[in-house]
Design a protein around this motif. Sequence first.
Motif, PDB file in Angstrom:
ATOM      1  N   ASN A   1       2.218  10.209  -2.785  1.00  0.00           N
ATOM      2  CA  ASN A   1       1.365  10.919  -1.826  1.00  0.00           C
ATOM      3  C   ASN A   1       2.005  10.848  -0.442  1.00  0.00           C
ATOM      4  O   ASN A   1       1.762   9.900   0.319  1.00  0.00           O
TER       5      ASN A   1
ATOM      6  N   GLU B   1       0.833  -1.203   0.000  1.00  0.00           N
ATOM      7  CA  GLU B   1       0.000   0.000   0.000  1.00  0.00           C
ATOM      8  C   GLU B   1       0.871   1.258   0.000  1.00  0.00           C
ATOM      9  O   GLU B   1       0.587   2.228  -0.722  1.00  0.00           O
ATOM     10  N   CYS B   2       1.947   1.251   0.794  1.00  0.00           N
ATOM     11  CA  CYS B   2       2.868   2.400   0.799  1.00  0.00           C
ATOM     12  C   CYS B   2       3.519   2.578  -0.571  1.00  0.00           C
ATOM     13  O   CYS B   2       3.689   3.704  -1.057  1.00  0.00           O
TER      14      CYS B   2
ATOM     15  N   HIS C   1      -0.161  10.088   2.668  1.00  0.00           N
ATOM     16  CA  HIS C   1      -0.999   8.895   2.716  1.00  0.00           C
ATOM     17  C   HIS C   1      -0.915   8.217   4.078  1.00  0.00           C
ATOM     18  O   HIS C   1       0.160   8.073   4.656  1.00  0.00           O
ATOM     19  N   LYS C   2      -2.065   7.786   4.579  1.00  0.00           N
ATOM     20  CA  LYS C   2      -2.152   7.040   5.822  1.00  0.00           C
ATOM     21  C   LYS C   2      -2.639   5.630   5.514  1.00  0.00           C
ATOM     22  O   LYS C   2      -3.541   5.433   4.687  1.00  0.00           O
TER      23      LYS C   2
ATOM     24  N   LYS D   1      -4.554   2.244   5.458  1.00  0.00           N
ATOM     25  CA  LYS D   1      -5.967   1.959   5.698  1.00  0.00           C
ATOM     26  C   LYS D   1      -6.148   1.187   7.001  1.00  0.00           C
ATOM     27  O   LYS D   1      -7.085   1.443   7.768  1.00  0.00           O
TER      28      LYS D   1
ATOM     29  N   ASN E   1       1.421   4.261  -3.077  1.00  0.00           N
ATOM     30  CA  ASN E   1       1.129   5.666  -2.745  1.00  0.00           C
ATOM     31  C   ASN E   1       2.400   6.485  -2.504  1.00  0.00           C
ATOM     32  O   ASN E   1       2.386   7.444  -1.734  1.00  0.00           O
TER      33      ASN E   1
END
Length: 315
Positions: free
Chosen positions: A37, A30-31, A40-41, A43, A34
Amino acid sequence: DSPYIVLYISLPHVIFDGTAAVALFNNWAECTRNLDNPDHKLKYPPVNDCKVVRDYFDTVTAIEPPHTKHFKDLGAESLVKVPPGAIAALLLAAPDIPAFEEQHLLHFTAEKLEQLRQDVDKAQTTNLALAALLTKTILQANIQIFNSMPTWSYVMFLYDCRHHTEVPMTYSGNLSFSAVAPLESQTVLDGSYKEIAQAIKEHCSKVSSEYAKLLIYTVKNEIGVLFQAGISLCNSPDTSYVGISNVRYMPMHLIDFGYGGPDILSSAYFIREGMQRIYSNKQDGGIDLFMNVKDDLFEYLKKSDELLKYADIIF
């Protein structure tokens, strides 16, 4: 010139269990998706503080699982006595257990798996139906190989304690435990698959936090019980053994670094003699069963009409 990128990672089971390892992969992916960005945090951010586990189990009253008492009684005269304060050092100093190299693969289509459940007991899960089939056929193979009847037939299920407690599902440590069904081999040989499945369920459903706390206590204070279990859970003249790790509920196929999910996926998870690992098969919705059994035992399994009624032998 290969179009594939191979990603391999080795994680210590003392720190991670399968759920935490897959979460690590998914968070990493996920990192990666992104990177553009910086704000980004995640999920599902991981809970890394083991204090949440200690605080939860402080509120729980321990209950002894039946299999713990079984192994205590079995080794009553020979249990290894180690002072609790010395157990951690003993475990850290112990050599790694080498991976068991004799592996075989069976495939069950979704239709055959459901047929197996209906034939064994439609009120049970496919996991229990499969466990009953393996328990009896592996015992029969052991009798042929060793020319004797083992006293005990053991069935072990690994389970994720997060599903049975209030510990967050995002806890990133090791919270996996085992539930063992010690069955008398003669009872297994004489019983129906339905009766075997029911007996396994009776033992292996003891997965609440009260039982888990006692298992934690046993590891910390009674290492001899763990040792007795370790020498019993194998295929030998005295014991027959089926260990089952159901990996298909871990969302490994969802790991996406920005190129889609993995085309080829494997896991060298819990490669010990007698352990069987269940993976989802994306092609037909069935399962792939990786079996860590000796070649001579598998030769007998290949001749089992009951097993071949439901499974295709891949290798």
